[in-house]
Design a protein around this motif. Structure first.
Motif, PDB file in Angstrom:
ATOM      1  N   ALA A  34       0.856  -1.139  -0.011  1.00 41.67           N
ATOM      2  CA  ALA A  34       0.061   0.145   0.093  1.00 41.67           C
ATOM      3  C   ALA A  34       0.650   1.134  -0.052  1.00 41.67           C
ATOM      4  O   ALA A  34       0.399   2.153  -0.580  1.00 41.67           O
ATOM      5  N   GLY A  35       1.760   1.273   0.703  1.00 42.35           N
ATOM      6  CA  GLY A  35       2.871   2.260   0.849  1.00 42.35           C
ATOM      7  C   GLY A  35       3.961   2.517  -0.221  1.00 42.35           C
ATOM      8  O   GLY A  35       4.281   3.744  -0.679  1.00 42.35           O
ATOM      9  N   TRP A  36       3.783   1.581  -1.370  1.00 46.51           N
ATOM     10  CA  TRP A  36       4.595   1.703  -2.451  1.00 46.51           C
ATOM     11  C   TRP A  36       4.376   2.769  -3.525  1.00 46.51           C
ATOM     12  O   TRP A  36       5.293   3.305  -3.997  1.00 46.51           O
ATOM     13  N   ALA A  37       3.022   2.987  -3.720  1.00 46.68           N
ATOM     14  CA  ALA A  37       2.474   3.966  -4.559  1.00 46.68           C
ATOM     15  C   ALA A  37       3.206   5.397  -4.314  1.00 46.68           C
ATOM     16  O   ALA A  37       3.446   6.437  -5.287  1.00 46.68           O
ATOM     17  N   ASP A  38       3.237   5.811  -3.216  1.00 49.67           N
ATOM     18  CA  ASP A  38       3.956   7.120  -2.818  1.00 49.67           C
ATOM     19  C   ASP A  38       5.398   6.858  -2.420  1.00 49.67           C
ATOM     20  O   ASP A  38       5.976   7.725  -1.767  1.00 49.67           O
ATOM     21  N   ALA A  39       5.905   5.791  -2.197  1.00 50.29           N
ATOM     22  CA  ALA A  39       7.049   5.599  -1.638  1.00 50.29           C
ATOM     23  C   ALA A  39       8.486   6.218  -2.554  1.00 50.29           C
ATOM     24  O   ALA A  39       8.334   6.482  -3.639  1.00 50.29           O
ATOM     25  N   ALA A  40       9.450   6.288  -1.933  1.00 54.01           N
ATOM     26  CA  ALA A  40      10.570   6.899  -2.463  1.00 54.01           C
ATOM     27  C   ALA A  40      11.593   5.721  -2.576  1.00 54.01           C
ATOM     28  O   ALA A  40      11.614   4.671  -2.149  1.00 54.01           O
ATOM     29  N   LEU A  41      12.413   5.797  -3.793  1.00 47.14           N
ATOM     30  CA  LEU A  41      13.375   4.815  -4.372  1.00 47.14           C
ATOM     31  C   LEU A  41      14.616   5.288  -4.281  1.00 47.14           C
ATOM     32  O   LEU A  41      15.011   6.351  -4.984  1.00 47.14           O
ATOM     33  N   LEU A  42      15.748   4.468  -3.553  1.00 46.04           N
ATOM     34  CA  LEU A  42      16.929   4.772  -3.586  1.00 46.04           C
ATOM     35  C   LEU A  42      17.719   3.962  -4.693  1.00 46.04           C
ATOM     36  O   LEU A  42      17.505   2.637  -4.479  1.00 46.04           O
ATOM     37  N   ARG A  43      18.424   4.452  -5.302  1.00 47.15           N
ATOM     38  CA  ARG A  43      19.193   3.645  -6.387  1.00 47.15           C
ATOM     39  C   ARG A  43      20.695   3.427  -6.182  1.00 47.15           C
ATOM     40  O   ARG A  43      21.144   4.584  -5.929  1.00 47.15           O
ATOM     41  N   ASP A  67       4.317  -1.237 -10.397  1.00 48.16           N
ATOM     42  CA  ASP A  67       3.395  -0.972  -9.680  1.00 48.16           C
ATOM     43  C   ASP A  67       3.174  -1.635  -8.439  1.00 48.16           C
ATOM     44  O   ASP A  67       2.415  -1.348  -7.557  1.00 48.16           O
ATOM     45  N   LYS A  68       4.380  -2.467  -8.122  1.00 51.82           N
ATOM     46  CA  LYS A  68       4.386  -3.148  -6.632  1.00 51.82           C
ATOM     47  C   LYS A  68       5.757  -3.172  -6.370  1.00 51.82           C
ATOM     48  O   LYS A  68       6.627  -3.453  -7.374  1.00 51.82           O
ATOM     49  N   PRO A  69       6.300  -3.468  -5.174  1.00 51.64           N
ATOM     50  CA  PRO A  69       7.651  -3.637  -5.026  1.00 51.64           C
ATOM     51  C   PRO A  69       8.199  -4.896  -5.763  1.00 51.64           C
ATOM     52  O   PRO A  69       7.629  -6.142  -5.413  1.00 51.64           O
ATOM     53  N   PRO A  70       9.267  -5.044  -6.632  1.00 50.47           N
ATOM     54  CA  PRO A  70       9.668  -6.221  -7.148  1.00 50.47           C
ATOM     55  C   PRO A  70      10.536  -6.839  -6.250  1.00 50.47           C
ATOM     56  O   PRO A  70      10.791  -6.448  -5.009  1.00 50.47           O
ATOM     57  N   PRO A  71      10.725  -8.187  -6.399  1.00 45.61           N
ATOM     58  CA  PRO A  71      11.588  -8.959  -5.479  1.00 45.61           C
ATOM     59  C   PRO A  71      12.819  -8.611  -4.968  1.00 45.61           C
ATOM     60  O   PRO A  71      13.129  -8.870  -3.963  1.00 45.61           O
ATOM     61  N   GLU A  72      13.526  -8.110  -5.661  1.00 47.00           N
ATOM     62  CA  GLU A  72      15.058  -7.608  -5.528  1.00 47.00           C
ATOM     63  C   GLU A  72      14.830  -6.192  -4.863  1.00 47.00           C
ATOM     64  O   GLU A  72      16.057  -5.836  -4.230  1.00 47.00           O
TER      65      GLU A  72
END
Length: 310
Positions: A34-43, A67-72
């Motif tokens: 549920a939090g993924w839609a507004d989540a921040a992503l660190l590369r 659209d959702k957290p990938p397994p990795e």
């Protein structure tokens, strides 16, 4: 304060806390999704580099990746009023705002340019991603494993056996005479004038204090006493935890380099160390006879703390 019992002047950079680790969300799949839609992503790229701008690590939009957290992906926690933060290993992407000027930086070179939140996020991400890179097969039977617990575990899908991130503890110690002199040493692979503290990995069945005494005896031949704890710092190269100490030795005891790792060691006065600290760090072009570690390392904090004692 007794000179022989100084303390750290500040929390080491990579030990600072600026985000909520929110470990309860690692097993709450619905909440994490549920939090993924507004989540921040660190590369974090293949060389463990990140983008930094204005003293903060650059975070992108997780939703633009999938659209959702990938397994990795690995869950790092929450920032800024409950915003989730995830990390992935992948190519770096320029900031979404074209006016933001970012630079590519390796964790070793971050130094004091990062705020506490960024330091915590980057050190956690690098440690977790490094572990996943080397833990794709079970240590029990060699079977392939898959990520679990939002990146904080790996599981054998057949047996259900879970494995968790491995941490390798290592000690790092400032050896001093209880007064005005401390030992600094240089490894064989380091350039001339580059010195630091003595360090080594803890062996099975060994306490931290016993490790300090053994490592110093092995590396430079000194016998230490009054081993005292100072503080600790994660050191994700690839997945260590540095545990800091100071200890007393006799300057009259001669050096001996027994394991080949250290090729040079010397006693330096507090004034000499202060002068070296003022000259900068290992990256400095200053014409100093002594160059010391940068601010990202607990070694620097320990040395600065000892040097500040009156």
């Amino acid at each position: 304060m007794a000179i022989a019992d100084f303390r750290l002047r500040e929390v080491p950079l990579l030990s600072r806390v600026g985000a909520d680790r929110a470990d309860q969300l690692r097993t709450d799949v619905e909440a994490a999704t549920a939090g993924w839609a507004d989540a921040a992503l660190l590369r974090v790229d293949s060389r463990s580099q990140v983008l930094v701008a204005d003293g903060r690590v650059v975070l992108g939009s997780a939703a633009k990746l999938a659209d959702k957290p990938p397994p990795e992906a690995v869950f790092l926690g929450r920032i800024d009023n409950d915003r989730h933060v995830w990390a992935i290993r992948g190519a770096l992407e320029a900031p979404e705002d074209p006016d933001v000027r970012a630079e590519v930086v390796n964790l070793r070179g971050l130094g004091a340019i990062l705020d506490d939140t960024s330091s915590q996020l980057v050190s956690s991400a690098v440690a977790l991603l490094n572990w996943h890179d080397s833990a794709r097969f079970s240590s029990v039977d060699g079977s392939p494993t898959r990520p679990a617990r939002a990146g904080w575990a790996r599981v054998n899908p057949v047996t259900g056996h879970e494995e968790f991130p491995r941490i390798d503890p290592a000690v790092i110690c400032l050896v001093h005479d209880g007064g005005d002199r401390a030992v600094l040493a240089r490894q064989a692979v380091w350039p001339e004038r580059m010195f630091s503290l003595l360090a080594g990995f803890v062996e099975a069945g060994e306490s931290f204090e016993a490790c300090v005494a053994r490592e110093i005896r092995e590396e430079i031949g000194l016998t230490v006493r009054d081993v005292r704890y100072l503080g600790s710092q994660p050191w994700p190269f690839p997945r260590s935890l540095m545990v800091g100490f100071h200890a007393i030795a006799d300057p009259g005891e001669g050096f001996s380099f027994n394991d080949g790792e250290i090729v040079e060691a010397a006693w330096f006065t507090r004034d000499e160390v202060r002068e070296a600290l003022a000259a900068g760090d290992w990256s400095s072009s200053a014409d100093s006879k002594l160059l010391l570690p940068g601010s990202v390392s607990i070694a620097r904090v320990i040395i600065e703390s000892w040097a500040a004692v009156d």
